[in-house]
Design a protein around this motif. Structure first.
Motif, mmCIF file in Angstrom:
data_model
loop_
_atom_site.group_PDB
_atom_site.id
_atom_site.type_symbol
_atom_site.label_atom_id
_atom_site.label_comp_id
_atom_site.label_asym_id
_atom_site.label_seq_id
_atom_site.Cartn_x
_atom_site.Cartn_y
_atom_site.Cartn_z
ATOM 1 N N GLU A 639 0.837 -1.202 0.000
ATOM 2 C CA GLU A 639 0.000 0.000 0.000
ATOM 3 C C GLU A 639 0.873 1.254 0.000
ATOM 4 O OE1 GLU A 639 -4.048 -1.683 2.138
ATOM 5 O OE2 GLU A 639 -2.854 -0.156 3.152
ATOM 6 N N GLY A 645 -3.505 4.866 0.638
ATOM 7 C CA GLY A 645 -3.592 3.431 0.876
ATOM 8 C C GLY A 645 -3.455 2.628 -0.397
ATOM 9 N N ASN A 646 -4.575 2.385 -1.078
ATOM 10 C CA ASN A 646 -4.571 1.536 -2.275
ATOM 11 C C ASN A 646 -5.229 2.279 -3.435
ATOM 12 O OD1 ASN A 646 -4.980 -0.453 -4.249
ATOM 13 N ND2 ASN A 646 -5.216 -2.062 -2.729
ATOM 14 N N THR A 670 -9.903 1.213 -0.201
ATOM 15 C CA THR A 670 -8.724 0.534 0.339
ATOM 16 C C THR A 670 -9.131 -0.560 1.311
ATOM 17 O OG1 THR A 670 -7.206 2.389 0.035
ATOM 18 C CG2 THR A 670 -6.678 0.841 1.793
#
Length: 732
Positions: A639, A645-646, A670
């Motif tokens: 991540e 995060g994602n 995320t």
């Protein structure tokens, strides 16, 4: 088939008389055998008469060939012809439909297939164009963190790949995606906007080149069936029954294609094990689609739940893992989406495949201080077991290839016989590295870096290079070459050694190795005038033998196909093709076909690659909390904190919500991706447990290495639940 003893659920499946059927199987229940017997029975019943065909569809080339051979063998034994039985991968099926109806698919007759390397190039070109066109947006991303530039170089191509694949699976053109997000740039993730831009330019580049990627082929094939009823009718009359294996790995667009091919009232049998769905983290697959199919009307659902593979106590462990996740896991989505409520049942006493008795079975768990301790001790235990019990099979199953390579180094050091079944077999890697080194050197023969790199890659393949000089000094000698062209093509009366530095730091053996490489290079340059297949085989006969030479033939055939598609390619293009994921996949498929564990020989593999195999003893490594996160607040590898995060999940889930006119999930994207990862890792644990017939050892370490540093961790919650014992079952 008269000598086969069938279980009740298998008989139910074999009583199939048409329509839709969903067979939900458990590990070791004989689902592929059931599919093969069903195909044989349908041929016997006359489904292939008058030009009719059975179509078996699966998702890997080796699997399609394996099931075709099994069916052919059964048919020959029954005195029947296998004419009319076809086994295809989903992609070859889609390609065949598009090739048969190119004008209906909006294509010319000479379209090509877009390989992995070219796909990456198109994406990289579009990203470069985006950065040039929107420097202020690029600058805003780069300032997110000190390491943002390097992170974005890794992140953006993957985000764009996912956006492109998601859009195509949802059958959304670049124009449709742009219209969906128009006016929403300020409220949507910037990564979806980047993906939209790259998607548009990627499609334009592919169209200019006359190329389709795999998602395109499935989409175009589905559109042809959706738009032209006469094509549907023609293909349905040809393929009277579709038998689909490994259905838990189907993606929505593939399911759409097969649904259109068979029709609502058509004959479609789907076989899968949703509790072994382990591809969702790197494909668009989701086991929920197969679960929904099995539960829908008017699908006939069959539970193939008896298995003779494992000892009852190992079966109980796997079943209790399913129950623990479904009822006790702290994350609601993980409880709901990880496992189907299906238990493995031991076979009956009169079954021809009885379960190994519990008296001959043992489950053991072990916690080590470090990963190094874990690898060392497990390798020692495996070697001792192989020597003590040479009639049994055994495997060391790791979470990653890197950990598997660590195991292999110890086994090599201690001269323990082993078979490697990691991602990228060593023979495949050797062939790819060797051919790529020669191609790159011949493409730039007077490049000092290429001379050095090729020597280091080829010295173990060419004994005359490896037996002369010290390889580190020879590498320095080649890197320091004054006149590479004089070394390779010395002028008349000139000693080629004069192109190299003086002898104060080097030995005669070092010079000999450098000059021998130049001799090889001159011969390769002359051979490079041949077509790519002949050139590749000429090199291969010089570098390889045995299994490696067989792998090289497959590589040469693929390169010949690519040369036909791209007559403008030169050696540097072929060298890049050797580095692409498509070539690795092709050669790995060839290598994996028919792999059988050998008694007394340690198999080293990963959890992903272990699926479909079984051993008497399985060592299951890496049961730590880093590999098995438990809650959404745990650490998740891969991540990007600076980008929320994602970003890949942000972009793809937002696009999916827009297409389906839905609100985004209540959890941030995320966290949705984290739920999916937790679920897949738990299914991988289930796969690992159910590989063991008699003995199972699960282990973890309290210290793991990340980025060259050691970090403390804990055993995974699932590992501790197993160690504590489920329902009173002690795990010693």
């Amino acid at each position: 088939m008269s000598d086969l003893v069938l279980r009740d659920a298998q008989r139910e499946a074999l009583d199939y008389a048409g329509g839709r059927m969903g067979i939900a199987a458990v590990p070791g229940s004989g689902k592929t055998t059931t599919l093969a017997v069903l195909a044989t029975r349908l041929v016997r019943q006359g489904w292939t008469r008058d030009g009719g065909h059975l179509l078996i569809v699966t998702y890997q080339r080796a699997a399609a060939e394996n099931i075709r051979q099994r069916i052919s063998k059964m048919l020959r034994k029954a005195g029947l012809s296998d004419r009319g039985v076809e086994a295809r991968t989903l992609h070859s099926l889609a390609f065949g439909i598009v090739r048969s109806y190119p004008s209906l698919a909006g294509l010319g007759p000479e379209f090509g297939v877009l390989g992995g390397r070219t796909k990456s190039r198109f994406i990289d070109q579009a990203l470069t164009q985006w950065r040039t066109q929107f420097p202020e947006r690029w600058a805003a991303l780069v300032t997110a963190s000190p390491s943002a530039h390097k992170q974005l170089e890794r992140l953006l191509p993957e985000v764009c790949r996912s956006v492109i694949s998601t859009a195509k699976n949802l059958r959304q053109s670049p124009k449709a995606v742009a219209e969906l997000i128009e006016g929403s740039i300020d409220t949507l993730t910037p990564f979806l906007d980047i993906g939209r831009y790259v998607y548009e330019h990627y499609v334009a580049a592919a169209e200019r080149a006359g190329l389709l990627d795999f998602d395109d082929m499935v989409w175009r094939a589905a559109d042809v069936l959706d738009t032209y009823p006469h094509v549907r009718d023609e293909l349905r009359s040809q393929w009277r029954v579709v038998l689909e294996d490994e259905s838990q790995d189907s993606v929505p667009l593939q399911e759409t294609l097969l649904g259109l091919l068979t029709g609502e009232d058509g004959n479609w049998v789907r076989v899968g094990d949703p509790n072994q769905a382990i591809t969702s983290s790197f494909t668009a697959a989701d086991p929920k689609y197969f679960r929904q199919f099995v539960q829908s009307e008017p699908v006939q659902a069959v539970e193939l739940d008896e298995s003779g593979r494992c000892a009852p106590k190992i079966i109980a462990l796997a079943n209790n893992l399913v129950d623990w996740v479904r009822h006790e896991h702290p994350v609601r989505e993980v409880r709901q989406q990880t496992f189907r409520d299906q238990h493995i049942q031991p076979t009956r006493p009169d079954d021809p495949q009885p379960n190994p008795p519990d008296a001959e079975s043992r489950i053991h768990t072990q916690v080590y201080d470090t990963r190094a301790d874990e690898v060392f001790d497990v390798s020692k235990r495996a070697a001792a077991y192989a020597e003590r019990t040479p009639a049994h099979t055994l495997a060391i199953v790791t979470p990653t290839n890197a950990m598997g390579y660590s195991v292999i180094e110890l086994l090599k050091k201690n001269r323990v016989p082993f078979d490697e079944a990691l991602q990228g077999n060593p023979v495949v890697r050797m062939v790819l590295d060797g051919l790529r080194a020669v191609f790159a050197l011949v493409a730039t023969p007077f490049d000092r870096a290429a001379l050095e790199d090729s020597y280091l890659a080829l010295r173990t393949l060419l004994p005359d290079l490896d037996q002369s000089g010290d390889h580190e000094r020879v590498a320095v000698l080649l890197r320091s070459c004054y006149q590479p062209e004089q070394l390779v093509f010395p002028s008349a009366g000139t000693n080629p050694r004069s192109a190299l530095p003086p002898a104060d730091r080097f030995t005669l053996g070092d010079y000999d190795a450098a000059l021998r490489l130049a001799v090889h290079l001159r011969r390769w340059l002359a051979a490079a005038e041949q077509p790519i297949y002949a050139f590749t085989m000429a090199i291969s006969y010089e570098l390889f033998s045995g299994e490696a030479l067989d792998v090289a033939r497959v590589a040469a055939a693929h390169l010949r196909q690519r040369a036909d598609q791209h007559p403008e390619w030169r050696l540097r293009d072929f060298a890049a093709e050797m580095q692409g994921t498509e070539m690795t996949r092709i050669l790995t498929d060839q290598d994996d076909e028919g792999f059988e564990p050998r008694p007394g020989i340690v198999t080293v593999t990963t959890r992903h690659r272990a699926k479909g195999l079984e051993w008497d003893l399985v060592f299951l490594l890496g049961g730590d909390a880093v590999w098995f996160p438990h809650t959404l607040d745990d650490y998740f590898r891969g991540e990007y904190a600076a980008f929320g995060g994602n970003p890949e999940a942000d972009a793809t889930l937002t696009l999916q919500a827009l297409v389906e006119a839905q609100r985004l999930p209540s959890r941030r994207p995320t966290d949705v991706a984290r739920c999916s990862l937790i679920s897949e890792r738990l299914r991988l644990l289930y796969v690992g447990i159910t590989r063991a017939r008699r003995h199972l050892m699960l282990s973890c370490a309290r210290t793991v290495e990340q980025g060259g540093r050691l970090y403390p961790t804990d055993p995974a919650a699932a590992f501790m639940a197993i160690r504590a014992g489920f329902s009173g079952q002690a795990a010693r």
